[in-house]
Design a protein around this motif. Structure first.
Motif, PDB file in Angstrom:
ATOM      1  N   PRO A 183      -7.289  -3.030  -0.084  1.00 26.51           N
ATOM      2  CA  PRO A 183      -6.659  -3.981   0.837  1.00 26.51           C
ATOM      3  C   PRO A 183      -6.637  -5.417   0.308  1.00 26.51           C
ATOM      4  O   PRO A 183      -5.625  -6.118   0.426  1.00 26.51           O
ATOM      5  CB  PRO A 183      -7.508  -3.849   2.097  1.00 26.51           C
ATOM      6  CG  PRO A 183      -8.056  -2.469   2.037  1.00 26.51           C
ATOM      7  CD  PRO A 183      -8.301  -2.194   0.586  1.00 26.51           C
TER       8      PRO A 183
ATOM      9  N   SER B 260       0.832  -1.213   0.000  1.00 29.64           N
ATOM     10  CA  SER B 260       0.000   0.000   0.000  1.00 29.64           C
ATOM     11  C   SER B 260       0.860   1.254   0.000  1.00 29.64           C
ATOM     12  O   SER B 260       0.593   2.213  -0.738  1.00 29.64           O
ATOM     13  CB  SER B 260      -0.928   0.007   1.218  1.00 29.64           C
ATOM     14  OG  SER B 260      -1.838  -1.068   1.155  1.00 29.64           O
TER      15      SER B 260
ATOM     16  N   ASN C 179      -4.600  -4.561   7.774  1.00 26.86           N
ATOM     17  CA  ASN C 179      -5.408  -3.391   7.477  1.00 26.86           C
ATOM     18  C   ASN C 179      -6.704  -3.472   8.290  1.00 26.86           C
ATOM     19  O   ASN C 179      -7.293  -4.553   8.418  1.00 26.86           O
ATOM     20  CB  ASN C 179      -5.721  -3.375   5.977  1.00 26.86           C
ATOM     21  CG  ASN C 179      -6.372  -2.089   5.528  1.00 26.86           C
ATOM     22  OD1 ASN C 179      -7.484  -1.761   5.916  1.00 26.86           O
ATOM     23  ND2 ASN C 179      -5.671  -1.353   4.675  1.00 26.86           N
TER      24      ASN C 179
END
Length: 346
Positions: free
Chosen positions: A168, A156, A289
């Protein structure tokens, strides 16, 4: 110096910022197991220290096996010709003979030379005079590998640094495909970005599936998710598909399963100690995440501490079998199905 992939990334960005601003150290020691950052910094120095016209007389590139520390010091001690500075680069510096003989030069390096040592696949002993002098008078980048649990965050961050976002689930899928090979991730990322429409800066699961050659529906990522929710039909379907793939590697599967159940156990321990923790704190603790937090909350209910520990023991047992332990004639695909069956029975 850096102790993990995330620390390496921070140090890398600092060094790159200085290079692009024309602020050069007289000596760079680029070392470590993760070659991605070493190669990126080396490339940036090659592009920025000298212009093309200056390189003919002021760029010297050695390969470690061909030189000694004294040879490198002699080259670095020369003055540039018709240029502000010269650059001396040593690829595979770990193979150089008597490299510590360079320590005297590193103690008082010329400000008209940029010396770059690429110490690949390992780190220079920090007790040596050479390391101590470079850390005092130059720049050291210790390029540590990115750990499995850091990978989605690294992916990311990587795309964010070049102006793109990635979902994600897409980051998890790309990580599953490329593993912790950062160069491979960056290369696949370039391929994906080229396929995007000019006004699109978000990378989705569909982009990964279309450009990388991995299908979310039948991936380790989806298998761990099915196990979290104890979705037996889906888990067996994915396990059968993965096991039938000629490219399937059982040790990689057990590694992913171990990490998943270890995170569940870590989540349970954290929640017992900090029951009122925020979602962001929970996600940070287990290295995921926040998007995936609800899955781990469900998994913790389905695999309370004792069951989770038993699941980890099962995974370790099957990892041993897959690496040549007592598994009889069972194939890797059959071992995966057996393991999934045992995990769901917990």
């Amino acid at each position: 110096m850096a102790k993990g992939g995330s620390d390496t990334a921070v140090r890398y960005r600092e060094i790159m910022q200085d290079i692009k601003a024309g602020r050069f150290s007289p000596v760079y020691l680029l070392m470590g197991e993760e070659q991605y950052y070493i190669n990126k910094v080396y490339g940036a120095l090659m592009d920025n220290v000298l212009d093309e016209a200056e390189k003919d007389f002021n760029l010297t590139v050695f390969y470690g096996a061909d030189v000694s520390g004294a040879d490198i010091a002699n080259a670095a001690s020369r003055y540039p010709m018709m240029a502000q500075r010269q650059m001396v680069a040593v690829r595979e510096a770990q193979a150089a003979k008597k490299l510590d003989d360079l320590s005297k030069y590193a103690a008082s390096p010329l400000d008209t030379t940029v010396l770059v040592l690429c110490y690949m696949g390992k780190t220079l002993d920090k007790r040596t005079a050479l390391y101590k002098e470079i850390s005092k008078n130059g720049t050291v980048l210790e390029s540590s590998p990115v750990r499995d649990y850091e990978l989605p965050r690294w992916i990311s961050s990587h795309f964010s640094s070049i102006g793109y976002s990635i979902q994600p689930e897409a980051a998890a899928l790309l990580g599953e495909y490329a593993g912790t090979d950062l160069s491979k991730i960056a290369l696949e990322g370039e391929k994906i970005i080229k396929s995007l429409a000019p006004d699109n800066n978000e990378i989705t699961v569909r982009d990964i599936e279309q450009n990388v050659g991995i299908t979310r529906q039948f991936s380790i990522f989806e298998l761990t998710k099915a196990l979290s929710y104890k979705d037996s039909a889906k888990a067996f379907r994915i396990a059968a598909y993965l096991g039938a793939d000629p490219r399937f590697a059982f040790p990689a599967a057990t590694s992913a399963l171990f990490l998943h159940f270890f995170r569940i156990l870590k989540f349970e321990a954290f929640m017992k100690k900090y029951p009122s923790a925020s979602p962001a704190e929970k996600a940070k603790e287990i290295g995921v995440n926040p998007y995936f937090l609800s899955e781990y909350e469900t998994a913790a209910r389905n695999y309370p501490v004792r069951k989770c520990m038993a699941a980890i023991a099962e995974i370790k047992e099957y990892d041993f079998k897959g690496k040549g332990g007592d598994c009889g004639e069972a194939t890797w695909g059959e071992l995966l199905l057996e393991l999934v069956s045992r995990l769901l029975a917990r």
